[in-house]
Design a protein around this motif. Structure first.
Motif, short mmCIF file in Angstrom:
data_model
loop_
_atom_site.label_atom_id
_atom_site.label_comp_id
_atom_site.label_asym_id
_atom_site.label_seq_id
_atom_site.Cartn_x
_atom_site.Cartn_y
_atom_site.Cartn_z
N GLY A 1 54.36 66.78 36.39
CA GLY A 1 54.29 66.79 34.93
C GLY A 1 52.86 66.59 34.45
O GLY A 1 51.90 66.81 35.19
N GLU A 2 52.71 66.15 33.22
CA GLU A 2 51.39 65.99 32.62
C GLU A 2 50.82 64.61 32.89
O GLU A 2 51.53 63.61 32.90
N LEU A 3 49.51 64.56 33.09
CA LEU A 3 48.82 63.28 33.29
C LEU A 3 48.78 62.50 31.98
O LEU A 3 48.46 63.05 30.93
N LYS A 4 49.09 61.23 32.06
CA LYS A 4 49.07 60.35 30.89
C LYS A 4 48.01 59.27 31.01
O LYS A 4 47.21 59.06 30.10
N LEU A 5 48.04 58.53 32.14
CA LEU A 5 47.20 57.34 32.29
C LEU A 5 46.59 57.27 33.69
O LEU A 5 47.17 57.77 34.66
N LEU A 6 45.44 56.59 33.77
CA LEU A 6 44.83 56.26 35.05
C LEU A 6 44.44 54.79 35.03
O LEU A 6 43.96 54.29 34.01
N GLN A 7 44.66 54.10 36.13
CA GLN A 7 44.21 52.72 36.28
C GLN A 7 43.44 52.64 37.59
O GLN A 7 43.97 53.00 38.64
N VAL A 8 42.20 52.18 37.51
CA VAL A 8 41.34 52.19 38.69
C VAL A 8 40.64 50.84 38.85
O VAL A 8 40.01 50.36 37.90
N ASN A 9 40.74 50.27 40.04
CA ASN A 9 40.08 49.00 40.35
C ASN A 9 39.06 49.18 41.47
O ASN A 9 39.26 50.00 42.37
N PHE A 10 38.00 48.40 41.41
CA PHE A 10 37.08 48.28 42.54
C PHE A 10 36.38 46.94 42.38
O PHE A 10 35.65 46.71 41.41
N GLY A 11 36.61 46.04 43.31
CA GLY A 11 35.97 44.73 43.26
C GLY A 11 35.52 44.29 44.63
O GLY A 11 36.30 44.33 45.59
N SER A 12 34.26 43.91 44.74
CA SER A 12 33.72 43.36 45.98
C SER A 12 33.33 41.91 45.74
O SER A 12 33.00 41.53 44.62
N TYR A 13 33.39 41.11 46.80
CA TYR A 13 32.89 39.75 46.68
C TYR A 13 31.55 39.68 47.39
O TYR A 13 31.49 39.66 48.62
N LYS A 14 30.49 39.67 46.61
CA LYS A 14 29.14 39.57 47.15
C LYS A 14 28.62 38.16 46.90
O LYS A 14 28.77 37.63 45.80
N GLU A 15 28.02 37.56 47.92
CA GLU A 15 27.43 36.22 47.76
C GLU A 15 26.42 36.24 46.63
O GLU A 15 25.73 37.23 46.42
N TYR A 16 26.35 35.14 45.93
CA TYR A 16 25.46 35.05 44.77
C TYR A 16 23.99 34.90 45.20
O TYR A 16 23.34 33.89 44.95
N ASP A 17 23.49 35.91 45.86
CA ASP A 17 22.08 35.96 46.24
C ASP A 17 21.39 36.94 45.29
O ASP A 17 21.57 38.15 45.40
N MET A 18 20.65 36.38 44.36
CA MET A 18 20.08 37.22 43.31
C MET A 18 18.92 38.10 43.79
O MET A 18 18.41 38.91 43.05
N ALA A 19 18.52 37.92 45.05
CA ALA A 19 17.44 38.75 45.58
C ALA A 19 17.96 40.01 46.27
O ALA A 19 17.22 40.96 46.46
N ASN A 20 19.27 40.01 46.63
CA ASN A 20 19.76 41.18 47.36
C ASN A 20 19.96 42.36 46.40
O ASN A 20 19.94 42.21 45.18
N ARG A 21 20.17 43.53 46.98
CA ARG A 21 20.16 44.74 46.16
C ARG A 21 21.30 44.79 45.14
O ARG A 21 21.17 45.44 44.10
#
Length: 330
Positions: A147-167
Motif C-alpha cells: 500500500g501507500e507509505l504513511k510514516l517512518l520512524q528511525v533511531n540511531f544512538g551510540s554511547y560514546k565516552e564523554y571525551d571532548m577531544a575525540n572526533r
C-alpha cells in the motif's frame, strides 16, 4: 566507451577501518587496491604491507597526479573531504567518498559541479543504498503489496565516552551526531519517501563543545509522508528503521547495512521475514555499484538522494540550530 571493470585501479586516501573493509571487499572480487595514500606515511606503509599493496605515496597529494589511478576512496575525517574532493575531481579521478560526503550543501554543490565539468563519477559511500534488502523492498513497494507509505520512524544512538577531544565531540573535527550518524537515518528516510521533505522541525541538545549530542527531528514531504528521527552520541539505541504502509509495516534492524526485514501485515497480524544480501559484504556491493556507475549508469549511486540528505542536514544544523564548524566561519 565501455570500461573493463577488472582494469580499474582503486586507491585509498585514509587507512582506517573503512579502508581495511575496502581492501577486503576488493579481495572478495579477486582484486586488490592499487595504491595507498595517508597523511601519516608510516600508517600507509603498514597498511600496504598488511595487504601486499604495491604502491605507497611519500606525499598523499601524489595520488591525485598518478595517471594509473582511476578511482579514489576518501575515508579521512569529513571536514577534510572538500579539499581532497577538489583535487581528485579536478585531476579527473572518480571518487567514492565516505559519509558525510561534505560538511554542507554548498560544498557538495561545488563538488558535483567539478565532477560534471571533469566527466567523472562522484558518490557518497552510503552502504544503505547498495544493500540488496532495500532493492528487494523497493520491488515489493512498487508492486503495491504494502500500500501507500504513511510514516517512518528511525533511531540511531551510540554511547560514546564523554571525551571532548575525540572526533565525535570535537568541533574542529566536524563532530556531532548529525554528520556522523544522522546521515544514515536521513538516508533511510529519503530511500522510502517519494519526495524530499519540505517541512522540518527539530530539537537539539548540545555537548559541552557545542556540537549536537542528541536530537529529535520531524519531517513531512509534499505527499504527506511523515518521519521521526531520534539521534544520540551518548545514549545507546537500536539502529532500527520502521516504514509504515497502509497494509503493513516493515522493520529493518541494523539498517545501515541491513540484510533482513520483518513485515507485519495489518489485516491478520501475521509476520514474515525477507532476507537479501549479507551485512559483511556491504563494501563489496558499494564497489560493484560504483564500477557500474563508472561503466555508464551513475544512477545506481543515488547522488540525488545524497544531495537531498545533505540539504536536510544543512537546513537543520545551520538553519535551525545555528550550529557551524570553523571551516564554515572563515
Amino acid at each position: 566507451m565501455e570500461t573493463d571493470m577488472r582494469g580499474l585501479n582503486w586507491a585509498t586516501l585514509g587507512t582506517g577501518v573503512i579502508a581495511n573493509q575496502l581492501e577486503q571487499a576488493l579481495e572478495s572480487r579477486g582484486r586488490k587496491l592499487y595504491a595507498v595514500a595517508n597523511r601519516t606515511h608510516d600508517k600507509a606503509v603498514a597498511f600496504a604491507e598488511r595487504y601486499g599493496i604495491g604502491k605507497v605515496y611519500d606525499d598523499l597529494n601524489d595520488v591525485f597526479d598518478d595517471s594509473q589511478v582511476d578511482v579514489i576512496y576518501i575515508s579521512t575525517p569529513h571536514n577534510t573531504h572538500i579539499g581532497f574532493l577538489r583535487k581528485a575531481l579536478a585531476a579527473g579521478k572518480h571518487v567514492l567518498c565516505e559519509k558525510s560526503i561534505t560538511l554542507n550543501s554548498d560544498e557538495l554543490d561545488e563538488a558535483i559541479a567539478l565532477a560534471e565539468a571533469n566527466h567523472v563519477v562522484l558518490a557518497e559511500a552510503m552502504t544503505l543504498y547498495h544493500m540488496p534488502i532495500y532493492k528487494k523492498l523497493d520491488e515489493l513497494i512498487g508492486s503495491g503489496a504494502l500500500g501507500e507509505l504513511k510514516l517512518l520512524q528511525v533511531n540511531f544512538g551510540s554511547y560514546k565516552e564523554y571525551d571532548m577531544a575525540n572526533r565525535f565531540f570535537n568541533r574542529n573535527l566536524a563532530g556531532g551526531a548529525m554528520l556522523d550518524i544522522g546521515v544514515y537515518a536521513l538516508s533511510f528516510v529519503r530511500w522510502f519517501m517519494s519526495s524530499k521533505p519540505d517541512q522540518i522541525l527539530s530539537q537539539v541538545k548540545y555537548a559541552p563543545t557545542g556540537v549536537d549530542e542528541q536530537s529529535g527531528i520531524l519531517l513531512t514531504n509534499p505527499d504527506g509522508q511523515m518521519a521521526t528521527v531520534t539521534l544520540s552520541l551518548h545514549a545507546k539505541q537500536p539502529k532500527r528503521g520502521l516504514a509504515v504502509f497502509d497494509k503493513a509495516y516493515v522493520q529493518v534492524t541494523d539498517y545501515p547495512r541491513g540484510e533482513r526485514a520483518t513485515i507485519t501485515w495489518v489485516d491478520d497480524g501475521r509476520t514474515e521475514t525477507i532476507e537479501a544480501g549479507s551485512t559483511t559484504d556491504a563494501l563489496a556491493y558499494e564497489v560493484a555499484d560504483m564500477e557500474t556507475a563508472i561503466a555508464g549508469d551513475p544512477s545506481v549511486m543515488h547522488l540525488d538522494y545524497t544531495r537531498d540528505v545533505m540539504s536536510m542536514m544543512t537546513e537543520i544544523r545551520r538553519g535551525q540550530w545555528n550550529m557551524t564548524y570553523p571551516e564554515e566561519e572563515r
